[in-house]
Design an enzyme around this catalytic site. Structure first.
Site, PDB file in Angstrom:
ATOM      1  N   SER A 183       0.815  -1.205   0.000  1.00 39.54           N
ATOM      2  CA  SER A 183       0.000   0.000   0.000  1.00 39.54           C
ATOM      3  C   SER A 183       0.854   1.263   0.000  1.00 39.54           C
ATOM      4  CB  SER A 183      -0.965  -0.043   1.185  1.00 39.54           C
ATOM      5  OG  SER A 183      -2.091   0.751   0.930  1.00 39.54           O
ATOM      6  N   ASP A 393      -8.554  -6.637  -4.826  1.00 36.62           N
ATOM      7  CA  ASP A 393      -8.425  -5.324  -4.186  1.00 36.62           C
ATOM      8  C   ASP A 393      -9.045  -4.238  -5.056  1.00 36.62           C
ATOM      9  OD1 ASP A 393      -7.650  -3.330  -2.403  1.00 36.62           O
ATOM     10  OD2 ASP A 393      -5.657  -3.136  -3.296  1.00 36.62           O
ATOM     11  N   HIS A 451      -6.205  -6.936  -0.860  1.00 34.80           N
ATOM     12  CA  HIS A 451      -5.192  -5.904  -0.639  1.00 34.80           C
ATOM     13  C   HIS A 451      -4.008  -6.467   0.143  1.00 34.80           C
ATOM     14  CE1 HIS A 451      -3.932  -1.692  -0.134  1.00 34.80           C
ATOM     15  NE2 HIS A 451      -3.683  -1.962   1.121  1.00 34.80           N
TER      16      HIS A 451
END
EC number: 3.4.16.6
Length: 707
Positions: A183, A393, A451
């Site tokens: 991320s 995601d 994710h």
């Protein structure tokens, strides 16, 4: 009195005769050793599966009280393949703790409903030593009096952390180094890697080159505005919203505004100046906020009304929309807030753990740093870059990553020259994803994952390290190329027999093929591998050679034993001489012994009683993990005789012991469980202990956080 002095002298000689605990002075890392955790020896079996661990808050800058918390895991099974590799793992935010990575993803432990550790068969520490770092300061268990605000500072601070880290573990400074994270770490990692590569070209006297071998970024937030343009197409393509929606016009208008910003960025992409429209992604990021709002299923119960932004196949309450996920987060937070656990992790400054710090996110505006996408071309000239993505995601989805790669120029060309040249990735005889790979940049799309790929597919995620290090087979099946990786235990046997040594050591590289990939396979879940059984009935732990200097050897050498015997012999002779003197003293006629006036109690005995009372002030123990404070010879003697019996790690709470926990506010809204922290987006309020802090640039605007 004379007898007491002789006894003290003898005890002192005993202390001096026994060699000091190895590493107490020359190995400061011992005070960071982790010896216990709730459930460690109850749930993690066989014993050989328990990793060697170090953790604590490492001081970087005393002038602003900056300390970075780290937690290191080393494979306890002696393994030549893992002993010379170091992985630094970072989570994102900005301001989200890397304990997510340690306890929910790539670490050796997960936390169960009893708030105890259980074993994760897909842990990356089986590939190499892995260190989870809470950074920037203020994140997780890290702390500071001065918050940083830009990505350049992230790199400087992390290089300082590495400098201090290698003072604790000097034997590792020549290890192969990998950086991995997810991320917003897609911003951190390229900046840190770029700083390391520049450092290596400008070494100062006595500096050692850092052997950086590669970086891995999972579902990375690398080009924020460009990636935000993928949200509306993603919702349309996956049937999450349609063009007949009453708010379609509003969504399309915002998408067009974002497109204009991206067009402006593209027109000035090669300029070195930092433009405000590129570092401010609020307009583009708000597209996702609106989509989550407009796509609510208002007929569902409140807990399943919103799409989970981290896995579109899941649902959550609104406006959490994924912030209550993963569900084990409700176990991780109270686990890390236990005083027992903070004790075990060697915290010197108690801090109430929160998954994400709103204060760090607000201070970290990154207004003076270009997005990390600008750094990828230069980095790829020196080391391989792996960009891996969980296919489910939304927030950092695969389409967004491919969209910025399509525009990026690296290695003399723009984008992947043939996106149909996809390589099937096979793990444990199952197709788990596909790979695009050119000019030292690889994109890996991983099926049936979110994710947090390592959370969903821990074994598969660990095999990413096999790809970046070249431990895979390459075959062709039905006209398509395949990269084949194996579960732990099989990989060394198969690759050792079938691949020449020079081939198995190469990282993934380009090989021609122009065949398209087949349709995505049905959902599959790789089987988790079990840890190997113990092969010895011995109960002693096996310690990696890289850490051997911290652990006493099971047997002394012959010369050491001989030295001990001589020392003990000398002590015995001294003791015997003292005994003879004492007997002679007591045997003299009483008429020639002058008896001074004194009370009934012996002064010597009284002193002994007083010294015994003073023993409560000493915390030194021959089994203490930290380096002992300076002591006089008598204090050493007393400590040696009585010692502390605690078998836990060093624990030194700051202040007078009455200090309250530092508290932060939960991020986001709509979290029903008080034990559950927000996973990423939004920080609406200050922490309860919000105090004035110094920053390097006024008051930056509030930003969304990506973990």
């Amino acid at each position: 009195m004379l007898l007491s002095v002789f006894i003290i002298l003898i005890n002192t000689l005993f202390v001096l005769a026994i060699p000091p605990k190895e590493g107490s002075d020359n190995n400061p890392s011992k005070k960071y050793l982790v010896t216990d955790l709730p459930g460690l020896y109850e749930n993690v079996k066989p014993k050989i599966s328990v990793p060697l661990m170090f953790s604590g808050q490492l001081e970087l800058y005393p002038e602003n009280n900056t300390h970075y918390f780290f937690w290191k895991f080393v494979d306890s099974e002696l393994n030549q393949d893992t002993s010379k590799k170091t992985i630094f793992w970072l989570n994102g935010g900005p301001g989200c703790s890397s304990m997510d990575g340690a306890l929910l993803e790539t670490g050796p432990f997960r936390i169960d409903e009893n708030e105890k550790v259980i074993y994760n068969n897909g842990s990356w520490h089986k590939f190499g030593d892995i260190i989870y770092v809470d950074q920037p300061a203020g994140t997780g268990f890290s702390f500071t009096n001065e918050y940083i605000t830009d990505l350049d500072q992230v790199a400087w601070y992390f290089l300082k952390f590495m400098e201090e880290y290698y003072k604790l573990f000097p034997n590792e400074i020549n290890n192969e180094i990998y950086f991995a994270g997810e991320s917003y770490a897609g911003q951190y990692i390229p900046y840190i890697a770029d700083a390391i590569l520049k450092r290596n070209k400008n070494l100062k006297e006595n500096d050692v080159k850092y052997d950086l071998k590669g970086i891995l970024i999972g579902n990375g937030w690398v080009s924020p505005n460009q990636q935000s343009l993928s949200y509306l197409p993603f919702f349309i393509n996956h049937g999450l919203i349609d063009k007949s929606h009453p708010r379609w016009g509003s969504l399309l208008s915002k998408h067009e505004k974002c497109q204009k910003i991206v067009n402006k960025i593209d027109g000035h992409f090669d300029e070195a100046d930092v433009h405000p429209y590129e570092v401010n992604s609020a307009t583009c990021e708000s597209i996702l906020t609106d989509l989550l709002n407009y796509s609510q299923d208002r007929e569902s119960d409140s807990d399943h009304r919103c799409i989970n932004m981290y896995d579109y196949t899941l649902r959550d309450s609104y406006p959490s929309c994924g912030m209550n996920w993963p569900f084990e987060l409700k176990y991780v937070a109270p686990f890390l807030r236990k005083e027992e656990v903070m004790h075990d992790l060697n915290l010197v400054d108690l801090k109430y753990w929160r998954e994400c710090s709103g204060k760090v996110g607000r201070m970290f505006g990154a207004r003076n740093s270009l997005p990390a996408v600008h750094l990828l071309p230069n980095i790829s000239q020196e080391i391989p870059i792996i960009l891996f993505n969980g296919a489910n995601d939304i927030i950092c989805n695969s389409d967004g990553v491919l969209s910025y790669l399509d525009k990026l120029q690296w290695g003399g060309k723009v984008g992947f020259t043939n996106k149909d040249d996809q390589i099937n990735w096979i793990y444990d005889n199952k197709e788990v994803g596909y790979i695009l790979m050119e000019r030292n940049i690889s994109f890996i799309n991983i099926y049936n994952s979110s994710h947090m790929v390592p959370y969903d597919l821990p074994d598969v995620s660990r095999a990413l390290m096999d790809l970046v290090s070249g431990k895979y087979e390459e075959k062709e099946k039905d006209g398509k190329r395949e990269f084949i990786t194996y579960p732990l235990g099989e990989v060394r046997n198969k690759l050792g027999q079938e691949i020449p040594a020079d081939e198995s050591s190469k990282p993934i590289e380009d090989k021609p093929d122009d065949k398209p990939i087949e349709d995505k396979p049905e959902e599959t879940k790789p089987e988790q591998t079990k840890p190997e059984d113990e092969t010895s009935s011995s109960t002693s732990e096996i310690i990696p050679t890289s850490e051997a200097s911290f652990i006493p050897e099971p047997e002394e050498s012959t010369s050491s034993k001989f030295t001990r015997l001589i020392q003990l012999g000398v002590i015995f002779i001294i003791f015997w001489g003292v005994y003879i003197l004492y007997v002679s003293y007591r045997a003299r006629p009483s008429s020639i012994i002058k008896k001074p006036a004194r009370s009934t109690n012996s002064s010597g005995r009284k002193k002994n009683v007083q010294w015994a009372d003073q023993l409560n002030r000493f915390e030194e123990d021959e089994n203490e993990l930290g380096s002992p404070p300076p002591q006089g010879i008598i204090a050493k003697t007393i400590s040696k005789i009585t010692g502390n019996t605690s078998n836990r790690g060093r624990y030194a709470p700051a202040g007078d012991g009455s200090r309250e926990f530092t508290d932060d506010i939960e991020l986001g809204e709509g979290i029903s469980d008080p034990n559950v922290d927000e996973f990423i987006i939004g920080s609406d309020d200050d922490e309860d202990d919000d105090e004035d802090v110094e920053t390097h640039e006024g008051n930056p605007k509030k930003t969304e956080s990506k973990s």
